[in-house]
Structures are given as structure tokens and as C-alpha cells.
Design a protein around this motif. Structure first.
Motif, PDB file in Angstrom:
ATOM      1  N   PRO A 164      -1.250   7.980 -20.032  1.00 44.13           N
ATOM      2  CA  PRO A 164      -2.227   7.836 -19.147  1.00 44.13           C
ATOM      3  C   PRO A 164      -2.961   6.797 -19.210  1.00 44.13           C
ATOM      4  CG  PRO A 164      -2.885   9.639 -20.526  1.00 44.13           C
ATOM      5  CD  PRO A 164      -1.715   9.106 -21.020  1.00 44.13           C
ATOM      6  N   SER A 165      -3.137   5.983 -18.082  1.00 49.00           N
ATOM      7  CA  SER A 165      -4.422   4.886 -18.073  1.00 49.00           C
ATOM      8  C   SER A 165      -4.756   4.588 -16.844  1.00 49.00           C
ATOM      9  CB  SER A 165      -3.591   3.671 -18.442  1.00 49.00           C
ATOM     10  OG  SER A 165      -2.620   2.916 -17.082  1.00 49.00           O
ATOM     11  N   PHE A 166      -5.974   4.010 -16.441  1.00 49.62           N
ATOM     12  CA  PHE A 166      -6.755   3.912 -15.308  1.00 49.62           C
ATOM     13  C   PHE A 166      -5.636   3.049 -14.079  1.00 49.62           C
ATOM     14  CE2 PHE A 166     -11.048   3.247 -17.537  1.00 49.62           C
ATOM     15  CZ  PHE A 166     -11.258   4.705 -17.754  1.00 49.62           C
ATOM     16  N   THR A 167      -4.930   2.276 -14.577  1.00 47.59           N
ATOM     17  CA  THR A 167      -4.236   1.589 -13.436  1.00 47.59           C
ATOM     18  C   THR A 167      -3.014   2.337 -13.235  1.00 47.59           C
ATOM     19  OG1 THR A 167      -3.081   0.650 -15.477  1.00 47.59           O
ATOM     20  CG2 THR A 167      -4.715  -0.763 -14.529  1.00 47.59           C
ATOM     21  N   THR A 168      -2.339   3.162 -13.898  1.00 49.08           N
ATOM     22  CA  THR A 168      -1.468   4.047 -13.489  1.00 49.08           C
ATOM     23  C   THR A 168      -1.744   5.221 -12.924  1.00 49.08           C
ATOM     24  OG1 THR A 168      -1.198   5.116 -15.654  1.00 49.08           O
ATOM     25  CG2 THR A 168       0.517   3.278 -15.427  1.00 49.08           C
ATOM     26  N   LEU A 169      -2.851   5.749 -13.041  1.00 56.78           N
ATOM     27  CA  LEU A 169      -3.622   6.907 -12.204  1.00 56.78           C
ATOM     28  C   LEU A 169      -3.980   6.343 -11.008  1.00 56.78           C
ATOM     29  CD1 LEU A 169      -5.760   8.826 -15.108  1.00 56.78           C
ATOM     30  CD2 LEU A 169      -3.481   9.487 -13.942  1.00 56.78           C
ATOM     31  N   ILE A 170      -4.266   5.268 -10.857  1.00 56.31           N
ATOM     32  CA  ILE A 170      -4.941   4.742  -9.615  1.00 56.31           C
ATOM     33  C   ILE A 170      -3.490   4.321  -8.744  1.00 56.31           C
ATOM     34  CG2 ILE A 170      -5.833   2.859  -8.312  1.00 56.31           C
ATOM     35  CD1 ILE A 170      -7.764   2.661 -10.659  1.00 56.31           C
ATOM     36  N   MET A 171      -2.531   3.946  -9.358  1.00 56.57           N
ATOM     37  CA  MET A 171      -1.294   3.355  -8.648  1.00 56.57           C
ATOM     38  C   MET A 171      -0.421   4.645  -8.377  1.00 56.57           C
ATOM     39  SD  MET A 171      -0.126  -0.042 -10.357  1.00 56.57           S
ATOM     40  CE  MET A 171       1.092  -0.330  -9.367  1.00 56.57           C
ATOM     41  N   TRP A 172      -0.410   5.870  -8.956  1.00 55.55           N
ATOM     42  CA  TRP A 172       0.667   6.901  -8.795  1.00 55.55           C
ATOM     43  C   TRP A 172       0.455   7.464  -7.309  1.00 55.55           C
ATOM     44  CZ3 TRP A 172       0.579  12.315  -8.127  1.00 55.55           C
ATOM     45  CH2 TRP A 172       1.911  12.700  -8.446  1.00 55.55           C
ATOM     46  N   PRO A 173      -0.641   7.675  -6.794  1.00 57.21           N
ATOM     47  CA  PRO A 173      -0.874   8.466  -5.435  1.00 57.21           C
ATOM     48  C   PRO A 173      -0.207   7.393  -4.449  1.00 57.21           C
ATOM     49  CG  PRO A 173      -2.981   8.555  -6.441  1.00 57.21           C
ATOM     50  CD  PRO A 173      -2.043   7.848  -7.476  1.00 57.21           C
ATOM     51  N   ILE A 174      -0.463   5.904  -4.728  1.00 59.12           N
ATOM     52  CA  ILE A 174      -0.123   5.278  -3.660  1.00 59.12           C
ATOM     53  C   ILE A 174       1.314   5.093  -3.704  1.00 59.12           C
ATOM     54  CG2 ILE A 174       0.119   2.502  -3.046  1.00 59.12           C
ATOM     55  CD1 ILE A 174      -2.758   2.331  -4.566  1.00 59.12           C
ATOM     56  N   LEU A 175       2.193   5.066  -5.087  1.00 63.44           N
ATOM     57  CA  LEU A 175       3.606   5.210  -5.088  1.00 63.44           C
ATOM     58  C   LEU A 175       4.047   6.360  -4.519  1.00 63.44           C
ATOM     59  CD1 LEU A 175       6.071   4.008  -6.406  1.00 63.44           C
ATOM     60  CD2 LEU A 175       5.523   5.187  -8.305  1.00 63.44           C
ATOM     61  N   MET A 176       3.365   7.439  -4.708  1.00 59.14           N
ATOM     62  CA  MET A 176       4.044   8.857  -4.288  1.00 59.14           C
ATOM     63  C   MET A 176       3.897   8.641  -2.425  1.00 59.14           C
ATOM     64  SD  MET A 176       5.023  10.614  -6.467  1.00 59.14           S
ATOM     65  CE  MET A 176       5.193   8.916  -7.382  1.00 59.14           C
ATOM     66  N   PHE A 177       2.819   8.175  -2.032  1.00 55.16           N
ATOM     67  CA  PHE A 177       2.606   8.042  -0.319  1.00 55.16           C
ATOM     68  C   PHE A 177       3.875   6.908   0.002  1.00 55.16           C
ATOM     69  CE2 PHE A 177       1.087   5.757   3.236  1.00 55.16           C
ATOM     70  CZ  PHE A 177       0.992   6.781   4.169  1.00 55.16           C
ATOM     71  N   THR A 178       3.819   5.926  -0.648  1.00 49.96           N
ATOM     72  CA  THR A 178       5.061   4.965  -0.227  1.00 49.96           C
ATOM     73  C   THR A 178       6.352   5.687  -0.141  1.00 49.96           C
ATOM     74  OG1 THR A 178       4.007   3.177  -1.224  1.00 49.96           O
ATOM     75  CG2 THR A 178       6.099   2.918  -0.775  1.00 49.96           C
ATOM     76  N   TYR A 179       6.770   6.426  -0.952  1.00 49.36           N
ATOM     77  CA  TYR A 179       8.178   7.173  -1.066  1.00 49.36           C
ATOM     78  C   TYR A 179       8.235   8.168  -0.103  1.00 49.36           C
ATOM     79  CZ  TYR A 179      10.471   4.022  -4.097  1.00 49.36           C
ATOM     80  OH  TYR A 179      11.203   3.162  -4.799  1.00 49.36           O
ATOM     81  N   TYR A 180       6.959   8.849   0.191  1.00 50.76           N
ATOM     82  CA  TYR A 180       7.055   9.868   1.152  1.00 50.76           C
ATOM     83  C   TYR A 180       7.315   9.289   2.325  1.00 50.76           C
ATOM     84  CZ  TYR A 180       5.028  13.425   4.208  1.00 50.76           C
ATOM     85  OH  TYR A 180       4.963  14.246   5.549  1.00 50.76           O
ATOM     86  N   ARG A 181       6.537   8.256   2.919  1.00 49.12           N
ATOM     87  CA  ARG A 181       6.652   7.650   4.006  1.00 49.12           C
ATOM     88  C   ARG A 181       8.121   7.112   4.430  1.00 49.12           C
ATOM     89  NH1 ARG A 181       3.215   2.208   5.297  1.00 49.12           N
ATOM     90  NH2 ARG A 181       4.736   1.672   3.573  1.00 49.12           N
ATOM     91  N   LEU A 182       8.714   6.591   3.337  1.00 49.73           N
ATOM     92  CA  LEU A 182      10.061   6.163   3.259  1.00 49.73           C
ATOM     93  C   LEU A 182      11.097   7.155   3.505  1.00 49.73           C
ATOM     94  CD1 LEU A 182      12.461   3.884   3.107  1.00 49.73           C
ATOM     95  CD2 LEU A 182      12.129   4.349   0.488  1.00 49.73           C
ATOM     96  N   ALA A 183      10.641   8.410   2.920  1.00 52.32           N
ATOM     97  CA  ALA A 183      11.682   9.614   3.049  1.00 52.32           C
ATOM     98  C   ALA A 183      11.468  10.230   4.412  1.00 52.32           C
ATOM     99  CB  ALA A 183      11.175  10.767   2.297  1.00 52.32           C
TER     100      ALA A 183
END
Length: 215
Positions: A164-183
Motif C-alpha cells: 500500500p502507498s498514498f499514490t496507489t490508494l489515490i489512483m485505485w478508485p479512479i482506475l475502478m471508475f474508469t473500467y466501470y465506465r468502459l464496461a
């Protein structure tokens, strides 16, 4: 910035950073195969996650640097820049140098990562083994509509557990939303192509997480 005698500075391994990024990116692109612009943008978000993850894991530990600077002598380990002290959860639980705790953590996280990889691979096999113009509803697709994206989510969750790190914890929800929108955008295309067949399939099968207890 240098580590102490207890562990030494275990970062700055940039060839390892590049190798791991390319390895996981190659695997993902091979089986998800982005084609459209939005698919490449989503893959770019995943690449950003990988870069942040492996940079902090092997290159430059930005999160540990900030925490050790902010907390000073209150930081719970004497050698924050050694790899045994790199896992923040174990550090703050006082288990940074526990071999058993680290082994359990790696067993859990690697299990999640490998299972995610299996979903990506198996989903690709089912899609490419289907007849042209056929809606795939068998195998994994009988339980979730987007097994490949679920696999991608699991891989990132496994990495978050592992490092775990600050950067990945911040980026993870953005990544999830990006792929949810794509799906959801992909499903619009399936609606147009398969009509009522896809509507019935969508009504009975969840998108990413299978129903507990089966159908």
C-alpha cells in the motif's frame, strides 16, 4: 537519503521497476486487447497504477519518505528504507520484521493476484473460443458479465494488500471508475447487437461480483 545499518536502503532498483511494469502490462494487453480510444485510455489508467506501484516498491518510496519525515522519531521502525520495513500496515502493527506475517501477507496477496490473472485469461479464452456473432454466457460469463475486468480489479487489490502507498490508494478508485465506465459503454454496444437476448442476460447475471449462493 540512506538507510540504517539494520536494513540499508533497499530502493533505487530501476531495472526491476521497468521489468515489472512491462511484465504486467504485457500480460494485461495480451488478453484484454484494447482497440478503441476509450479502451486505450482505460489501459493508460492501469499503466499509471503500475508505474506508481512498482516505483514505490522498488524505485523511490515516496510514501515512506513522507511518513518518516512527518512522524520523525515517532515512526515505528528504525530502518524505514529497508524492504522488511516497506509494508506500511505491518510497520504500524509492529510486524515489519515478522517473517511469518510477511509470508501470510504474500500468500494472500499473491493468491488474489494470480486468481485475477486466471479470470483475465479464462475470459479471453471463452470470448475467442466463441462463434462470431455469439453472445458468450457460459463458464465465467454465467456468473459475471465482465470477468476480465473483475480479474483486473483483483490484481490491483492484491497489489494494494501487498504494497500500500498514498499514490496507489489515490489512483485505485479512479482506475475502478474508469473500467466501470468502459464496461457500461461496452454494454451499450451489446444492447444494440443482441437486443432482448442481452437484456435477459443482464437481468440475471451481475456485472463484476457473482451472487452469493449461486443463481
Amino acid at each position: 537519503m540512506h538507510g540504517t545499518e539494520l536494513g540499508g536502503y533497499a530502493y533505487g532498483m530501476w531495472p526491476v521497476v521497468v521489468f515489472n511494469i512491462l511484465l504486467f502490462l504485457f500480460f494485461t494487453v495480451s488478453f484484454i486487447k484494447p482497440k478503441k480510444k476509450i479502451e486505450w485510455r482505460s489501459m493508460g489508467a492501469f499503466l499509471g497504477f503500475l508505474v506508481a506501484l512498482f516505483t514505490e516498491m522498488y524505485g523511490f518510496p515516496l510514501t515512506i519518505y513522507f511518513l518518516s519525515t512527518w512522524l520523525g522519531d515517532a515512526y515505528p521502525v528504525l530502518d524505514p528504507f529497508s524492504h522488511p520495513s516497506g509494508h506500511l500496515v505491518l510497520v504500524f502493527l509492529g510486524l515489519a520484521h515478522s517473517g511469518a506475517a510477511m509470508m501470510i501477507l504474500h500468500l494472500i496477496s499473491n493468491g488474489i493476484i494470480f486468481f485475477g490473472g486466471y479470470l483475465i485469461f479464462k475470459g479471453w479464452m471463452l470470448i475467442h473460443g466463441a462463434k462470431e456473432g455469439q453472445l458468450v454466457t457460459e463458464g465465467l460469463y454465467a456468473h459475471i458479465r465482465h470477468p476480465q475486468y473483475s480479474g483486473l480489479f483483483l490484481i490491483t487489490i492484491g497489489f494494494l494488500i501487498q504494497w500500500p502507498s498514498f499514490t496507489t490508494l489515490i489512483m485505485w478508485p479512479i482506475l475502478m471508475f474508469t473500467y466501470y465506465r468502459l464496461a457500461m459503454r461496452e454494454e451499450k454496444g451489446l444492447e444494440e447487437e443482441f437486443g432482448d437476448e442481452f437484456f435477459r442476460y443482464r437481468e440475471r447475471v451481475p456485472a463484476f461480483i457473482p451472487k452469493l449462493g449461486g443463481k
